[in-house]
Motif scaffolding. Structure first.
Motif, mmCIF file in Angstrom:
data_model
loop_
_atom_site.group_PDB
_atom_site.id
_atom_site.type_symbol
_atom_site.label_atom_id
_atom_site.label_comp_id
_atom_site.label_asym_id
_atom_site.label_seq_id
_atom_site.Cartn_x
_atom_site.Cartn_y
_atom_site.Cartn_z
ATOM 1 N N UNK A 423 1.415 -1.252 0.222
ATOM 2 C CA UNK A 423 0.406 0.338 0.049
ATOM 3 C C UNK A 423 1.062 1.350 0.049
ATOM 4 N N UNK A 424 1.566 1.282 -1.105
ATOM 5 C CA UNK A 424 2.766 2.719 -1.511
ATOM 6 C C UNK A 424 2.893 3.051 -2.662
ATOM 7 N N UNK A 425 3.262 3.642 -2.936
ATOM 8 C CA UNK A 425 3.360 4.914 -4.389
ATOM 9 C C UNK A 425 4.550 3.265 -5.204
ATOM 10 N N UNK A 426 5.233 2.541 -4.525
ATOM 11 C CA UNK A 426 5.858 2.235 -5.508
ATOM 12 C C UNK A 426 5.293 0.917 -4.962
ATOM 13 N N UNK A 427 4.619 -0.088 -4.460
ATOM 14 C CA UNK A 427 3.473 -0.977 -4.384
ATOM 15 C C UNK A 427 2.747 -0.656 -5.443
ATOM 16 N N UNK A 428 1.942 0.735 -5.611
ATOM 17 C CA UNK A 428 1.347 1.129 -7.062
ATOM 18 C C UNK A 428 1.698 1.185 -8.784
ATOM 19 N N UNK A 429 2.483 1.633 -8.325
ATOM 20 C CA UNK A 429 4.159 1.651 -9.794
ATOM 21 C C UNK A 429 4.024 -0.127 -10.506
ATOM 22 N N UNK A 430 4.100 -0.882 -9.286
ATOM 23 C CA UNK A 430 4.600 -2.287 -9.094
ATOM 24 C C UNK A 430 3.894 -3.085 -10.102
ATOM 25 N N UNK A 431 3.206 -3.144 -9.271
ATOM 26 C CA UNK A 431 1.145 -3.888 -9.641
ATOM 27 C C UNK A 431 0.974 -3.192 -10.620
ATOM 28 N N UNK A 432 0.821 -2.063 -11.215
ATOM 29 C CA UNK A 432 0.929 -1.499 -12.542
ATOM 30 C C UNK A 432 1.899 -2.363 -13.627
ATOM 31 N N UNK A 433 2.968 -2.244 -13.513
ATOM 32 C CA UNK A 433 4.039 -2.536 -14.192
ATOM 33 C C UNK A 433 3.961 -4.488 -14.315
ATOM 34 N N UNK A 434 3.687 -4.735 -13.519
ATOM 35 C CA UNK A 434 2.990 -6.822 -13.379
ATOM 36 C C UNK A 434 2.313 -7.065 -14.143
ATOM 37 N N UNK A 435 1.011 -6.135 -14.409
ATOM 38 C CA UNK A 435 0.065 -6.307 -15.167
ATOM 39 C C UNK A 435 0.637 -5.885 -16.373
ATOM 40 N N UNK A 436 0.684 -4.853 -16.364
ATOM 41 C CA UNK A 436 0.977 -5.033 -18.194
ATOM 42 C C UNK A 436 2.123 -6.221 -18.504
ATOM 43 N N UNK A 437 3.338 -6.971 -17.730
ATOM 44 C CA UNK A 437 3.702 -8.183 -18.740
ATOM 45 C C UNK A 437 3.269 -8.886 -18.350
ATOM 46 N N UNK A 438 1.777 -8.977 -17.641
ATOM 47 C CA UNK A 438 1.039 -10.287 -17.618
ATOM 48 C C UNK A 438 0.427 -9.376 -19.054
ATOM 49 N N UNK A 439 0.235 -9.396 -19.306
ATOM 50 C CA UNK A 439 -0.332 -9.226 -20.911
ATOM 51 C C UNK A 439 0.073 -9.098 -21.711
ATOM 52 N N UNK A 440 1.273 -8.798 -21.669
ATOM 53 C CA UNK A 440 2.611 -8.767 -22.811
ATOM 54 C C UNK A 440 2.946 -10.349 -22.880
ATOM 55 N N UNK A 441 2.634 -10.808 -21.791
ATOM 56 C CA UNK A 441 3.282 -12.827 -21.756
ATOM 57 C C UNK A 441 2.289 -12.915 -22.941
ATOM 58 N N UNK A 442 0.680 -12.802 -22.228
ATOM 59 C CA UNK A 442 -0.502 -13.585 -22.495
ATOM 60 C C UNK A 442 -0.304 -13.357 -24.067
ATOM 61 N N UNK A 443 0.345 -11.983 -25.000
ATOM 62 C CA UNK A 443 0.458 -11.700 -26.253
ATOM 63 C C UNK A 443 1.449 -12.005 -27.049
ATOM 64 N N UNK A 444 2.823 -12.356 -26.176
ATOM 65 C CA UNK A 444 3.513 -13.584 -26.388
ATOM 66 C C UNK A 444 4.378 -12.083 -27.006
ATOM 67 N N UNK A 445 4.853 -10.538 -26.593
ATOM 68 C CA UNK A 445 5.173 -9.326 -26.353
ATOM 69 C C UNK A 445 6.503 -9.592 -25.320
ATOM 70 N N UNK A 446 7.822 -9.375 -25.611
ATOM 71 C CA UNK A 446 9.136 -9.169 -24.413
ATOM 72 C C UNK A 446 8.578 -7.399 -24.111
ATOM 73 N N UNK A 447 8.541 -7.052 -22.739
ATOM 74 C CA UNK A 447 8.414 -6.377 -21.919
ATOM 75 C C UNK A 447 9.840 -5.431 -22.834
ATOM 76 N N UNK A 448 10.248 -4.217 -22.601
ATOM 77 C CA UNK A 448 11.411 -3.366 -22.307
ATOM 78 C C UNK A 448 11.907 -3.281 -20.880
#
Length: 458
Positions: A423-448
């Motif tokens: 429950x921190x700004x770090x946690x919010x930013x990190x959860x957004x990164x994790x969600x995006x990486x999960x989407x990219x993984x399902x799309x078969x793409x690699x994150x930068x």
């Protein structure tokens, strides 16, 4: 204007820091993204309002220069951070005690624009600060002759504990046995006087949990950040951070004033803008809004926070220090002269004092009396600028708490926010990164990889 027939690969519901972080990760990977936000502005709870030349944060959340996501998130390369003086001031036993951090071997900022002026006054005592060879330096007490944290041996144990946290990898901390934070600190051999004298008010400021019922793993993460870096705030107000994230997205990505009323894996239905088709949906709202759009999603409990902003004719404390109340002698948990930390938050010739109450709005006379005692000055001529209260300001993290909760609910549907991480700004930013990486993984793409080398905080 948002066209109802407009199609994007991903629609993100919510333009807080988690949703904007996810959007940046996706767009940089070449995924077309639309962000819809019901409010007329981005940022969620991380917003700033202007009153008579003052810039007032709605929720007074502190950042740390050691937060990794401040270095990893695209768009934050130029984020100006204003650091507090090293360590904290603690009001205990009717006196103010200074703790400080002689320096940081680790912990970097995107752009720390100014060093804390109070650090110079402590340099004469730095030779007395003992740290383990080669390890990050940690806060020590400036008045050993008045041991409000216990004996010199107790203080040495505290320093050693913080140093160990500073050098322990995050994944190891997350595998430690889990207890309520207060029990865990005492179980590690730290005396009750040390816990109540410094760690309880410090963690209350960092996690908004004065009872220390937070998971010991999350408390360890907060103390690790404290030991490795410096507490800070964005220059110009909390809203600077989400504004930079939104500005880094392609024009037309973010649409405010668009309320989502129903979501599926391939579409978002809005109140006034029709249905938005897509390949995947990321739900990045607060916990309550997420549970309303996805019935059955677990709803956490919350810590209520009230922030009071006062204008003073002169600074009651002429340094950018965070002042904690260890005695709990009134409603205020911590306070700071924010115009000393960040001069852009107040007009010339005036001082801005921001104070945080962990709970419902108190009687203002009680707040004034408490602030008078904390600062040692009269508050009779202070002007109350604003009172901001949020009953659901910070999701609670009682043990057991999983700071890496699943962000992929099923193929095409993802959720992120500080209620899925810490429950921190770090946690919010990190959860957004994790969600995006999960989407990219399902799309078969690699994150930068956006990890940058940035200067160490002054």
């Amino acid at each position: 204007m948002l066209e109802p027939a407009e199609q994007a690969d991903v629609v993100i519901v919510g333009a807080g820091v988690a949703g904007l972080s996810a959007a940046l990760q996706l767009t940089r990977a070449g995924v077309s993204t639309t962000v819809v936000e019901a409010a007329p502005h981005v940022g969620g709870r991380m917003t700033t309002e202007q009153v008579d030349g003052f810039r007032l944060d709605r929720i007074g959340r502190l950042l740390s220069t050691s937060y990794p996501e401040l270095r990893r998130t695209p768009g934050l390369e130029g984020l100006p951070l204003c650091a507090f003086a090293p360590g904290v001031l603690v009001h205990s036993g009717g006196r103010v005690h200074r703790t400080w951090e002689p320096g940081t071997a680790r912990g970097a900022t995107p752009a720390t624009r100014r060093s804390a002026r109070g650090a110079r006054s402590a340099r004469s005592a730095l030779t007395a600060a003992r740290t383990l060879a080669g390890a990050p330096r940690v806060p020590l007490v400036s008045r050993p002759q008045r041991p409000f944290l216990g004996s010199a041996f107790d203080q040495a144990r505290l320093g050693a504990a913080l140093t160990r946290l500073a050098v322990t990898p995050v994944e190891r901390l997350l595998k430690r046995p889990e207890l309520p934070a207060a029990q865990a600190l005492l179980a590690r051999g730290l005396p009750a006087r040390t816990v109540d004298g410094l760690l309880r008010p410090l963690l209350a400021a960092l996690l908004c949990d004065p009872g220390l019922d937070t998971s010991s793993r999350c408390a360890d993460l907060a103390l690790r950040s404290y030991a490795r870096g410096r507490m800070c705030v964005p220059e110009g107000g909390a809203g600077t951070l989400p504004a930079l994230l939104a500005a880094a997205l392609p024009p037309g990505t973010v649409h405010t004033g668009v309320k989502a009323v129903e979501i599926a894996t391939t579409a978002v239905r809005t109140a006034d803008h029709g249905e938005l088709p897509c390949r995947s949906v990321v739900l990045a709202t607060g916990a309550r809004q997420a549970a309303e759009l996805l019935p059955g999603l677990r709803m956490p409990s919350f810590h209520a926070v009230t922030v009071l902003h006062h204008s003073a004719p002169r600074p009651p404390l002429a340094e950018p220090a965070l002042l904690l109340d260890a005695d709990r002698g009134g409603p205020v948990a911590h306070t700071a002269v924010m115009s000393e930390v960040d001069p852009t938050r107040a007009p010339a010739g005036r001082a801005l004092v921001s104070s945080v109450v962990l709970g419902p709005p108190p009687d203002e006379d009680d707040v004034r009396a408490h602030l008078s005692g904390l600062y040692g000055t009269s508050t009779a001529n202070w002007e109350l600028l604003a009172v901001h209260h949020d009953q659901e300001a910070v999701p609670s993290m009682p043990a057991p708490h999983d700071p890496r909760r699943q962000v992929r609910l099923l193929a095409g549907l993802y959720v992120c926010g500080d209620h899925r991480d810490t429950s921190t700004v770090q946690g919010a930013l990190h959860s957004g990164r994790r969600a995006a990486h999960a989407v990219l993984d399902d799309f078969g793409l690699a994150p930068r990889n956006d990890l940058r080398t940035v200067p160490v905080a002054a």
